[in-house]
Design a protein around this motif. Structure first.
Motif, PDB file in Angstrom:
ATOM      1  N   ALA A 106      15.042   6.039   5.825  1.00  0.00           N
ATOM      2  CA  ALA A 106      15.645   7.339   6.141  1.00  0.00           C
ATOM      3  C   ALA A 106      16.295   7.321   7.517  1.00  0.00           C
ATOM      4  CB  ALA A 106      14.582   8.433   6.066  1.00  0.00           C
ATOM      5  N   ALA A 107      15.686   6.628   8.469  1.00  0.00           N
ATOM      6  CA  ALA A 107      16.265   6.544   9.813  1.00  0.00           C
ATOM      7  C   ALA A 107      17.656   5.925   9.758  1.00  0.00           C
ATOM      8  CB  ALA A 107      15.356   5.723  10.729  1.00  0.00           C
ATOM      9  N   ARG A 137       8.751   5.827  -6.821  1.00  0.00           N
ATOM     10  CA  ARG A 137       7.780   6.172  -5.769  1.00  0.00           C
ATOM     11  C   ARG A 137       8.436   6.083  -4.396  1.00  0.00           C
ATOM     12  NH1 ARG A 137       4.109   1.674  -7.114  1.00  0.00           N
ATOM     13  NH2 ARG A 137       3.128   2.057  -5.065  1.00  0.00           N
ATOM     14  N   TYR A 138       9.226   5.043  -4.192  1.00  0.00           N
ATOM     15  CA  TYR A 138       9.949   4.911  -2.918  1.00  0.00           C
ATOM     16  C   TYR A 138      10.901   6.090  -2.727  1.00  0.00           C
ATOM     17  CZ  TYR A 138      13.277   3.203   0.551  1.00  0.00           C
ATOM     18  OH  TYR A 138      14.098   3.081   1.644  1.00  0.00           O
ATOM     19  N   CYS A 139      11.589   6.477  -3.788  1.00  0.00           N
ATOM     20  CA  CYS A 139      12.553   7.582  -3.696  1.00  0.00           C
ATOM     21  C   CYS A 139      11.877   8.886  -3.304  1.00  0.00           C
ATOM     22  CB  CYS A 139      13.278   7.762  -5.028  1.00  0.00           C
ATOM     23  SG  CYS A 139      14.436   6.438  -5.433  1.00  0.00           S
ATOM     24  N   GLU A 140      10.673   9.130  -3.819  1.00  0.00           N
ATOM     25  CA  GLU A 140       9.955  10.345  -3.458  1.00  0.00           C
ATOM     26  C   GLU A 140       9.682  10.388  -1.955  1.00  0.00           C
ATOM     27  OE1 GLU A 140       6.453  10.438  -5.820  1.00  0.00           O
ATOM     28  OE2 GLU A 140       7.494  10.973  -7.681  1.00  0.00           O
ATOM     29  N   TYR A 141       9.209   9.268  -1.425  1.00  0.00           N
ATOM     30  CA  TYR A 141       8.940   9.203   0.018  1.00  0.00           C
ATOM     31  C   TYR A 141      10.235   9.281   0.818  1.00  0.00           C
ATOM     32  CZ  TYR A 141       4.140   7.728  -1.091  1.00  0.00           C
ATOM     33  OH  TYR A 141       2.841   7.690  -1.544  1.00  0.00           O
ATOM     34  N   LEU A 142      11.299   8.645   0.340  1.00  0.00           N
ATOM     35  CA  LEU A 142      12.576   8.658   1.047  1.00  0.00           C
ATOM     36  C   LEU A 142      13.134  10.073   1.126  1.00  0.00           C
ATOM     37  CD1 LEU A 142      14.937   7.134   2.390  1.00  0.00           C
ATOM     38  CD2 LEU A 142      15.878   6.772   0.092  1.00  0.00           C
ATOM     39  N   SER A 184       0.859  -1.182   0.000  1.00  0.00           N
ATOM     40  CA  SER A 184       0.000   0.000   0.000  1.00  0.00           C
ATOM     41  C   SER A 184       0.894   1.231   0.000  1.00  0.00           C
ATOM     42  CB  SER A 184      -0.918   0.015   1.226  1.00  0.00           C
ATOM     43  OG  SER A 184      -0.170   0.267   2.413  1.00  0.00           O
ATOM     44  N   GLU A 185       0.331   2.365  -0.386  1.00  0.00           N
ATOM     45  CA  GLU A 185       1.110   3.596  -0.394  1.00  0.00           C
ATOM     46  C   GLU A 185       1.511   4.004   1.020  1.00  0.00           C
ATOM     47  OE1 GLU A 185       2.376   5.476  -3.075  1.00  0.00           O
ATOM     48  OE2 GLU A 185       1.855   3.524  -3.924  1.00  0.00           O
ATOM     49  N   GLU A 186       0.623   3.770   1.986  1.00  0.00           N
ATOM     50  CA  GLU A 186       0.950   4.132   3.359  1.00  0.00           C
ATOM     51  C   GLU A 186       2.098   3.273   3.892  1.00  0.00           C
ATOM     52  OE1 GLU A 186       1.311   5.890   6.918  1.00  0.00           O
ATOM     53  OE2 GLU A 186       0.248   6.623   5.129  1.00  0.00           O
ATOM     54  N   LEU A 187       2.075   1.973   3.550  1.00  0.00           N
ATOM     55  CA  LEU A 187       3.170   1.106   3.979  1.00  0.00           C
ATOM     56  C   LEU A 187       4.475   1.539   3.322  1.00  0.00           C
ATOM     57  CD1 LEU A 187       4.256  -1.323   5.509  1.00  0.00           C
ATOM     58  CD2 LEU A 187       3.599  -2.761   3.559  1.00  0.00           C
ATOM     59  N   LEU A 188       4.433   1.877   2.033  1.00  0.00           N
ATOM     60  CA  LEU A 188       5.641   2.314   1.336  1.00  0.00           C
ATOM     61  C   LEU A 188       6.208   3.572   1.988  1.00  0.00           C
ATOM     62  CD1 LEU A 188       7.508   1.716  -1.063  1.00  0.00           C
ATOM     63  CD2 LEU A 188       6.077   3.250  -2.447  1.00  0.00           C
ATOM     64  N   ARG A 189       5.323   4.468   2.420  1.00  0.00           N
ATOM     65  CA  ARG A 189       5.758   5.678   3.097  1.00  0.00           C
ATOM     66  C   ARG A 189       6.451   5.327   4.428  1.00  0.00           C
ATOM     67  NH1 ARG A 189       3.092  10.454   2.167  1.00  0.00           N
ATOM     68  NH2 ARG A 189       1.233   9.217   1.641  1.00  0.00           N
ATOM     69  N   GLN A 190       5.887   4.362   5.160  1.00  0.00           N
ATOM     70  CA  GLN A 190       6.479   3.940   6.425  1.00  0.00           C
ATOM     71  C   GLN A 190       7.836   3.271   6.215  1.00  0.00           C
ATOM     72  OE1 GLN A 190       3.631   1.473   8.467  1.00  0.00           O
ATOM     73  NE2 GLN A 190       2.022   3.042   8.423  1.00  0.00           N
ATOM     74  N   VAL A 221      16.644  11.983 -10.092  1.00  0.00           N
ATOM     75  CA  VAL A 221      17.142  12.642  -8.887  1.00  0.00           C
ATOM     76  C   VAL A 221      15.966  13.223  -8.127  1.00  0.00           C
ATOM     77  CG1 VAL A 221      18.654  14.442  -7.976  1.00  0.00           C
ATOM     78  CG2 VAL A 221      19.320  13.184 -10.040  1.00  0.00           C
ATOM     79  N   PHE A 222      15.964  13.012  -6.814  1.00  0.00           N
ATOM     80  CA  PHE A 222      14.912  13.490  -5.930  1.00  0.00           C
ATOM     81  C   PHE A 222      15.551  14.295  -4.804  1.00  0.00           C
ATOM     82  CE2 PHE A 222      13.804   9.562  -7.928  1.00  0.00           C
ATOM     83  CZ  PHE A 222      12.481   9.686  -8.319  1.00  0.00           C
ATOM     84  N   GLY A 223      14.873  15.357  -4.373  1.00  0.00           N
ATOM     85  CA  GLY A 223      15.441  16.200  -3.335  1.00  0.00           C
ATOM     86  C   GLY A 223      16.392  17.217  -3.920  1.00  0.00           C
ATOM     87  N   GLY A 224      17.235  17.785  -3.057  1.00  0.00           N
ATOM     88  CA  GLY A 224      18.133  18.840  -3.515  1.00  0.00           C
ATOM     89  C   GLY A 224      19.464  18.802  -2.797  1.00  0.00           C
ATOM     90  N   TYR A 225      20.212  19.884  -2.959  1.00  0.00           N
ATOM     91  CA  TYR A 225      21.575  19.970  -2.416  1.00  0.00           C
ATOM     92  C   TYR A 225      21.637  20.753  -1.102  1.00  0.00           C
ATOM     93  CZ  TYR A 225      22.600  18.790  -7.316  1.00  0.00           C
ATOM     94  OH  TYR A 225      22.650  18.197  -8.547  1.00  0.00           O
ATOM     95  N   ASP A 226      20.472  21.043  -0.528  1.00  0.00           N
ATOM     96  CA  ASP A 226      20.417  21.961   0.606  1.00  0.00           C
ATOM     97  C   ASP A 226      20.597  21.282   1.960  1.00  0.00           C
ATOM     98  OD1 ASP A 226      18.065  20.558   0.605  1.00  0.00           O
ATOM     99  OD2 ASP A 226      16.736  22.318   0.595  1.00  0.00           O
ATOM    100  N   GLY A 227      20.877  19.991   1.983  1.00  0.00           N
ATOM    101  CA  GLY A 227      21.076  19.296   3.244  1.00  0.00           C
ATOM    102  C   GLY A 227      19.818  18.668   3.813  1.00  0.00           C
ATOM    103  N   LYS A 228      18.710  18.741   3.069  1.00  0.00           N
ATOM    104  CA  LYS A 228      17.474  18.118   3.533  1.00  0.00           C
ATOM    105  C   LYS A 228      17.264  16.730   2.937  1.00  0.00           C
ATOM    106  CE  LYS A 228      15.049  22.427   4.483  1.00  0.00           C
ATOM    107  NZ  LYS A 228      13.844  23.255   4.219  1.00  0.00           N
ATOM    108  N   GLY A 229      18.166  16.303   2.077  1.00  0.00           N
ATOM    109  CA  GLY A 229      18.073  14.957   1.524  1.00  0.00           C
ATOM    110  C   GLY A 229      18.183  14.934   0.017  1.00  0.00           C
TER     111      GLY A 229
END
Length: 488
Positions: free
Chosen positions: A303-304, A331-336, A291-297, A374-382
Motif C-alpha cells: 500500500a505504501a 487474503r492479500y487483497c483484503e489486507y491491501l 503467517s497472517e501477521e506477515l501477510l498484513r505487513q 473486488v475489495f474496497g470501494g469507490y470512495d477514495g479509501k482504496g
C-alpha cells in the motif's frame, strides 16, 4: 526579442466562481523577482484563477556570444552554495517557503499534509553528501566540469570537458520535489536554466530561486536561473524560445501529451531529454504467506508503494503480482484494501474518489466472480481488483490490480519499457528476476514499500544519470602531440 504584453485567458477547468482574488504568481529573472497581473490563467487540477506578469522573453535567454554566469565557477563553490541553501529552505525558518506552501494548497490536489511533508523534506536534497554523490556518480572526476581534463586514448593525448549547457526545464507539478531536484541537478551543470512552471506547482521553484537571491542576488548560480509561467502550448512563447540559437536541450517532465508536444521542437541542435510517463508494479513472493501477521505487513508495504503522491507519481504501484493461488491472493487483497485507507507520508488514507470510467469497468467485473473479485470501494479509501490477467483499464486514484502468478519469473512478462519501478518482496528474490526485468525495460528495482525515495544522490533516474545527460560532452584533440597528416 519581443515582449508579450497582450493579456490572455487560459482555457481549462471551470473557474472558481470568482471566490477571492486570483493568486499572484511572480516570475524570477536571474535573481530579480517580477510581480504583476497582466495575464490571467486557470490552474489545471483545481480550476483556481491566478495571475502573472507578462512574459519578458528577452530575460529568459542568455546570449551565446558569452559564457554563462557560472560556466567558470569552481564546482567546489557551486557545492558550497547549494549546501548553504539547504538549511535556508527549512519551512519553519523561511517565509518564502511558507507562503509557497499556502499558495500551493490552492492549486495542488495533494492537500496540506502531503505538501507540508514535501516542503519539510526539500532541504535534504541539498545535503553535502547527496550533492557530492550525485556529482561523483554522474561525472566521475569533478575536474571534467571545471575545465579541460587531459586524458590519453591509445597513446593519443586529448582533453575532455563536461561543458555547461543551456537548458529549458518543462517541470511537472505532481510533486514539489521535482522543482527542488531540478534546481540541485541544474546547478551542478554550471549551465543556464529556464524553468517553465506547471500550473499545479506555481510556487516551489520560485521560492527556491528567491531564497538563492536572498543569499546573494549577484552570485553566478543565482544569475543562472529564470522561472516563468506561460500556458503550455502557447506558440507565441514557445516557438520563440525553443530554438537551438538559445538552448541546447529541452528537459521535459510530464505525461505523454507534454512529451509529444516538446518533441515538435526537438531537432538538430536542440535535443530532447524526457522524464517520460511511467507505470510501476510490485512482485510479491510466496514467503509473504508465512503467517497472517506477515501477510498484513507485506500488504501495508504494498500500500505504501501505491500511495506515492496519491498514486499520481511514476513510482506508484498500480499492478501487483503475487506468487500463489486465488485464495491466497484474495487474503492479500483484503489486507491491501484496508491498508490503503491509512495515511502515509506522501499519501492520504482518504484520497480522491474513483472516476466514473473505472467504476463502470469494475461494476462489470463484479458480475464475473469468481474470475474477478473486488475489495474496497469507490470512495477514495482504496479499491483492489483481483484478476487472472491484468485489467484493461489504467488504475488511478488508489486503485490496484492484483494478479496471482505461479512464480515471480512468470510475472516479469508484464514488465515493459514503460515500467519504471518494481517493488519486490522478499528483497533477496530480486536477484532471480532483475535480469529479466531489465531486459523488459524496467529502470529501477527496490524492496517492496520503498518505491518513494529522493531519487538523487547518485541513483539513476528513468534509466539515466541526469547530470551526465544534461551537460555537453566536448572533446578537444588538437595539439602538439597530434599525429602528422600524410600528403602523399
Amino acid at each position: 526579442m519581443n515582449h508579450l504584453d497582450t493579456p490572455t485567458q487560459e482555457t481549462g477547468p471551470a473557474l472558481d466562481n470568482g471566490a477571492g482574488a486570483p493568486l499572484p504568481v511572480p516570475h524570477v529573472y536571474r535573481g530579480r523577482t517580477v510581480s504583476g497581473d497582466a495575464v490571467m490563467h486557470v490552474s489545471r487540477d483545481l480550476g483556481k484563477r491566478f495571475c502573472t506578469p507578462a512574459v519578458e522573453l528577452d530575460n529568459l535567454v542568455w546570449s551565446r556570444t558569452q559564457a554563462g554566469p557560472a560556466f567558470d565557477l569552481p564546482i567546489a563553490q557551486v557545492i558550497d552554495f547549494l549546501v548553504e541553501l539547504g538549511p535556508r529552505l527549512h519551512l519553519d525558518a523561511n517565509p518564502l517557503m511558507q507562503q509557497a506552501l499556502e499558495s500551493m494548497i490552492e492549486v495542488s490536489p495533494l492537500g496540506r499534509r502531503i505538501l507540508e511533508n514535501c516542503y519539510r523534506d526539500i532541504p535534504n536534497l541539498f545535503a553535502r553528501g547527496v550533492i557530492e554523490d550525485e556529482l561523483r556518480v554522474s561525472l566521475g572526476d569533478s575536474s571534467v566540469i571545471d575545465g579541460w581534463m587531459p586524458r590519453t586514448l591509445r597513446g593519443r593525448p586529448s582533453r575532455l570537458r563536461a561543458f555547461p549547457p543551456r537548458l529549458v526545464h518543462i517541470l511537472a507539478g505532481n510533486s514539489p520535489m521535482v522543482a527542488a531536484m531540478t534546481v540541485m541537478r541544474a546547478a551542478l551543470t554550471k549551465g543556464v536554466h529556464l524553468l517553465k512552471l506547471p500550473s499545479n506547482d506555481l510556487f516551489t521553484a520560485t521560492a527556491i530561486l528567491r531564497t538563492m537571491a536572498e543569499i546573494d542576488a549577484a552570485h553566478p548560480l543565482t544569475q543562472s536561473f529564470s522561472a516563468a509561467y506561460w500556458r503550455g502550448g502557447d506558440e507565441n512563447v514557445e516557438s520563440t524560445l525553443y530554438r537551438a540559437q538559445y538552448f541546447d536541450k529541452l528537459v521535459v517532465w510530464g505525461g505523454e501529451s507534454a512529451v509529444r508536444h516538446a518533441m515538435r521542437y526537438a531537432g538538430p541542435g536542440l535535443e530532447l531529454v524526457a522524464f517520460d510517463p511511467k507505470v510501476s508494479i510490485s512482485l510479491i513472493g510466496r514467503e509473504a504467506f508465512a503467517s497472517e501477521e506477515l501477510l498484513r505487513q507485506v500488504a501495508r508495504a504494498g500500500a505504501a508503494d501505491v500511495q506515492s503522491f496519491n498514486q499520481d507519481a511514476c513510482n506508484a504501484s498500480r499492478y501487483q503480482f503475487i506468487e500463489g493461488n486465488e485464495d491466497g491472493a484474495d487474503r492479500y487483497c483484503e489486507y491491501l484494501a484496508a491498508a490503503l485507507g491509512e495515511d502515509f507520508r506522501y499519501g492520504d488514507g482518504q484520497g480522491p474518489v474513483v472516476p466514473n470510467d473505472i467504476r463502470e469497468a469494475v461494476d462489470v467485473l463484479r458480475e464475473m466472480e469468481p474470475f474477478y473479485r473486488v475489495f474496497g470501494g469507490y470512495d477514495g479509501k482504496g479499491l483492489v481488483v483481483r484478476s487472472d490477467e491484468r485489467v484493461d483499464f489504467h488504475p488511478i486514484c488508489k486503485t490496484v490490480n492484483v494478479v496471482p502468478v505461479q512464480s515471480l519469473r512468470d510475472a516479469t512478462r508484464f514488465a515493459t519499457v514503460a515500467t519504471q519501478t518494481v517493488g519486490i518482496y522478499p528483497p533477496q528474490r530480486a536477484a532471480e528476476v532483475r535480469d529479466a526485468l531489465a531486459c523488459a525495460g524496467v529502470q529501477r528495482i527496490v524492496t517492496l514499500g520503498e518505491s518513494i525515495s529522493d531519487g538523487v544522490g547518485g541513483y539513476p533516474h528513468d534509466g539515466m544519470f541526469p547530470v551526465h545527460r544534461f551537460v555537453k560532452w566536448v572533446s578537444e584533440e588538437a595539439g602538439d602531440n597530434s599525429p602528422s597528416v600524410s600528403t602523399r
